[in-house]
Write an enzyme that holds these catalytic residues in place. Structure first.
Site, PDB file in Angstrom:
ATOM      1  N   LYS A 114       0.831  -1.205   0.000  1.00 35.25           N
ATOM      2  CA  LYS A 114       0.000   0.000   0.000  1.00 35.25           C
ATOM      3  C   LYS A 114       0.866   1.256   0.000  1.00 35.25           C
ATOM      4  O   LYS A 114       0.587   2.205  -0.734  1.00 35.25           O
ATOM      5  CB  LYS A 114      -0.929   0.026   1.223  1.00 35.25           C
ATOM      6  CG  LYS A 114      -2.084  -0.958   1.133  1.00 35.25           C
ATOM      7  CD  LYS A 114      -3.017  -0.789   2.335  1.00 35.25           C
ATOM      8  CE  LYS A 114      -4.095  -1.840   2.385  1.00 35.25           C
ATOM      9  NZ  LYS A 114      -4.865  -1.819   3.630  1.00 35.25           N
ATOM     10  N   LYS A 195      -4.919 -10.695  -6.250  1.00 34.05           N
ATOM     11  CA  LYS A 195      -6.015 -10.979  -5.332  1.00 34.05           C
ATOM     12  C   LYS A 195      -7.186 -10.043  -5.629  1.00 34.05           C
ATOM     13  O   LYS A 195      -6.971  -8.860  -5.894  1.00 34.05           O
ATOM     14  CB  LYS A 195      -5.507 -10.741  -3.895  1.00 34.05           C
ATOM     15  CG  LYS A 195      -6.474 -11.102  -2.815  1.00 34.05           C
ATOM     16  CD  LYS A 195      -6.042 -10.470  -1.496  1.00 34.05           C
ATOM     17  CE  LYS A 195      -6.222  -8.970  -1.510  1.00 34.05           C
ATOM     18  NZ  LYS A 195      -6.122  -8.293  -0.225  1.00 34.05           N
ATOM     19  N   LYS A 198     -11.092  -4.724  -2.925  1.00 28.78           N
ATOM     20  CA  LYS A 198     -12.091  -3.649  -3.019  1.00 28.78           C
ATOM     21  C   LYS A 198     -11.501  -2.447  -3.738  1.00 28.78           C
ATOM     22  O   LYS A 198     -12.175  -1.784  -4.501  1.00 28.78           O
ATOM     23  CB  LYS A 198     -12.535  -3.204  -1.614  1.00 28.78           C
ATOM     24  CG  LYS A 198     -13.281  -4.254  -0.828  1.00 28.78           C
ATOM     25  CD  LYS A 198     -13.787  -3.634   0.495  1.00 28.78           C
ATOM     26  CE  LYS A 198     -13.884  -4.631   1.618  1.00 28.78           C
ATOM     27  NZ  LYS A 198     -12.921  -4.420   2.699  1.00 28.78           N
TER      28      LYS A 198
HETATM   29  P1  TYM Z   1     -10.769  -6.588   4.572  1.00 27.35           P
HETATM   30  O1  TYM Z   1     -11.846  -5.603   4.816  1.00 27.35           O
HETATM   31  O2  TYM Z   1      -9.747  -6.288   3.527  1.00 27.35           O
HETATM   32  O3  TYM Z   1     -11.383  -7.989   4.192  1.00 27.35           O
HETATM   33  C1  TYM Z   1     -12.369  -8.621   4.988  1.00 27.35           C
HETATM   34  C2  TYM Z   1     -12.157 -10.124   4.947  1.00 27.35           C
HETATM   35  O4  TYM Z   1     -12.209 -10.611   3.601  1.00 27.35           O
HETATM   36  C3  TYM Z   1     -11.043 -11.393   3.329  1.00 27.35           C
HETATM   37  N1  TYM Z   1     -10.688 -11.214   1.918  1.00 27.35           N
HETATM   38  C4  TYM Z   1     -10.564 -12.204   1.030  1.00 27.35           C
HETATM   39  N2  TYM Z   1     -10.704 -13.534   1.171  1.00 27.35           N
HETATM   40  C5  TYM Z   1     -10.519 -14.286   0.048  1.00 27.35           C
HETATM   41  N3  TYM Z   1     -10.190 -13.766  -1.174  1.00 27.35           N
HETATM   42  C6  TYM Z   1     -10.029 -12.436  -1.334  1.00 27.35           C
HETATM   43  N4  TYM Z   1      -9.711 -11.923  -2.508  1.00 27.35           N
HETATM   44  C7  TYM Z   1     -10.215 -11.586  -0.190  1.00 27.35           C
HETATM   45  N5  TYM Z   1     -10.134 -10.248  -0.003  1.00 27.35           N
HETATM   46  C8  TYM Z   1     -10.416 -10.035   1.301  1.00 27.35           C
HETATM   47  C9  TYM Z   1      -9.973 -10.815   4.250  1.00 27.35           C
HETATM   48  O5  TYM Z   1      -8.931 -11.734   4.461  1.00 27.35           O
HETATM   49  C10 TYM Z   1     -10.768 -10.522   5.498  1.00 27.35           C
HETATM   50  O6  TYM Z   1     -10.903 -11.690   6.284  1.00 27.35           O
HETATM   51  N6  TYM Z   1      -7.478  -5.979   8.225  1.00 27.35           N
HETATM   52  C11 TYM Z   1      -8.752  -6.565   7.926  1.00 27.35           C
HETATM   53  C12 TYM Z   1      -9.869  -6.086   8.832  1.00 27.35           C
HETATM   54  C13 TYM Z   1      -9.617  -6.261  10.307  1.00 27.35           C
HETATM   55  C14 TYM Z   1      -9.626  -7.478  11.003  1.00 27.35           C
HETATM   56  C15 TYM Z   1      -9.393  -7.129  12.379  1.00 27.35           C
HETATM   57  C16 TYM Z   1      -9.787  -8.809  10.631  1.00 27.35           C
HETATM   58  C17 TYM Z   1      -9.405  -5.265  11.194  1.00 27.35           C
HETATM   59  N7  TYM Z   1      -9.269  -5.782  12.465  1.00 27.35           N
HETATM   60  C18 TYM Z   1      -9.317  -8.111  13.358  1.00 27.35           C
HETATM   61  C19 TYM Z   1      -9.720  -9.780  11.625  1.00 27.35           C
HETATM   62  C20 TYM Z   1      -9.497  -9.433  12.979  1.00 27.35           C
HETATM   63  C21 TYM Z   1      -9.120  -6.201   6.515  1.00 27.35           C
HETATM   64  O7  TYM Z   1      -8.679  -5.224   5.965  1.00 27.35           O
HETATM   65  O8  TYM Z   1     -10.059  -6.963   5.953  1.00 27.35           O
END
Ligand code: TYM
Length: 333
Positions: A114, A195, A198
């Site tokens: 990023k 991957k 969003k």
């Molecule tokens: P975020 O918002 O990017 O994504 C949410 C969840 O979706 C999963 N994910 C995917 N899984 C499979 N294939 C993909 N292409 C894909 N893109 C996203 C992510 O692995 C995630 O599980 N940092 C985290 C949010 C967060 C969090 C936490 C998660 C903040 N605090 C504490 C767990 C525990 C995030 O940006 O997720």
């Protein structure tokens, strides 16, 4: 009495949730709700580590809550709340900052990716994984169901917890990341070497399917999905087959069929047919979610009420751990 394991997970209310978020995380949160003591968080503090238009963000937070409820998160079984409604997250993050070496954060691959694209990098972006550690450790979570991209952050959470426990005495449970065997990393439909994300989806029309996309939009993306010049419809780790493999993986998770059944089903069929059938299972999956979403959005006050009550409960649950951390570092509490 056996106490249920505590599950914590989070999702950023940035962009629109896509089928990768659903398959890698949300679908499992819903499916396993009866097994665990569940806490799910819409992480708006994480969202602002990159600039967000304030009015858009406000809308996206409500939208995120409605989509998660529509996917099947049941407020009777799970806490679903907004991170900034529970100040303990930011408070604990500060304490954890003070035991986390900067070098650990500079090594995080998501940070490197990023920050490489930015002219000016906020301190918050570097600190992102510490806030994530605070989210998880506040509730003494045992399991953190996430997609593969979050694995490194969960490992860091364990390292931070361990370091804190060593310096100040046993305070935090060390959590386990739970990554699905199938669908942990759904790739972009336009480019199966990256991957599904969003942020790319907001710039590139044919990258992802959003959970609120219409059947026509789903098909517009799927019909252009990148495949290869061959014609075999088989699961494969060959880089050249990544597009077909990705389509089959989505099909596998959404239909619940085995790889053998799926390969048999598609034997002798053309890629066009594969794309049509994957689009159809996605459309079928999204239909009831979208119907529930539309109903929920009719009543924003009810939605706010659910978030409000859950935030109060989350704050109550977070308080003893925060107090213990404060006591252990030597604060007068
Ligand atoms: P975020 O918002 O990017 O994504 C949410 C969840 O979706 C999963 N994910 C995917 N899984 C499979 N294939 C993909 N292409 C894909 N893109 C996203 C992510 O692995 C995630 O599980 N940092 C985290 C949010 C967060 C969090 C936490 C998660 C903040 N605090 C504490 C767990 C525990 C995030 O940006 O997720």
């Amino acid at each position: 009495m056996t106490t249920r394991k505590i599950v914590f997970s989070g999702i950023q209310p940035t962009g629109d949730f896509h089928i990768g978020n659903y398959i890698g995380a949300v679908k499992r949160w819903v499916a396993e709700q009866d097994l665990y003591d569940n806490i799910f968080c819409i992480v708006d503090l994480h969202a602002i580590t990159l600039y967000q238009d304030p009015n858009v963000l406000r809308g996206k937070i409500r939208q995120a809550a409605a989509v998660l409820l529509a996917c099947g998160i049941d407020p009777q079984k799970s806490l679903l709340f907004v991170q900034s409604h529970v100040p303990a997250h930011a408070e604990l993050a500060w304490i954890l900052n003070c035991v986390t070496p900067i070098g650990w954060l500079e090594r995080m691959t998501q940070y490197k990716d990023k920050s490489a694209k930015l002219e000016s990098v906020s301190t918050g972006l570097l600190d992102y994984p510490v806030l994530m550690a605070a989210d998880i450790l506040l509730y003494q979570a045992d399991c953190v169901p996430v997609g593969e991209d979050q694995k490194q952050h969960i490992e860091l959470t364990r390292d931070v917890a361990q370091r804190f426990n060593t310096l100040y005495g046993e305070t935090f449970v060390l959590p386990e990341g739970t990554i699905p065997k199938v669908g942990a990393r759904i790739m972009g439909f336009d480019d199966p070497t990256v991957k599904m994300s969003k942020s790319i989806a907001s710039d590139q029309k044919h990258h992802a399917v959003g959970l609120l996309d219409s059947p026509d939009q789903v098909w517009a993306v799927l019909k252009r999905a990148t495949t290869d010049s061959g014609k075999e419809i088989v699961f494969s780790n060959e880089p050249g087959k990544a597009g077909v493999n990705n389509l089959l993986t989505v099909y596998q998770v959404l239909t619940g069929q085995t790889q053998t059944e799926i390969e048999k089903h598609f034997q002798g069929k053309l890629y066009g047919q594969l794309k049509r059938e994957v689009a159809d299972v996605i459309i079928e999956t999204l239909k009831p979610i979208q119907e529930r979403y539309n109903a929920l959005m009719q009543d924003p006050n009810a939605l706010d009420g659910i978030l409000q009550r859950a935030a109060e409960q989350a704050a109550t649950r977070a308080a003893p751990t925060l107090r213990k951390a404060k006591l252990n570092v030597g604060f007068v509490v």
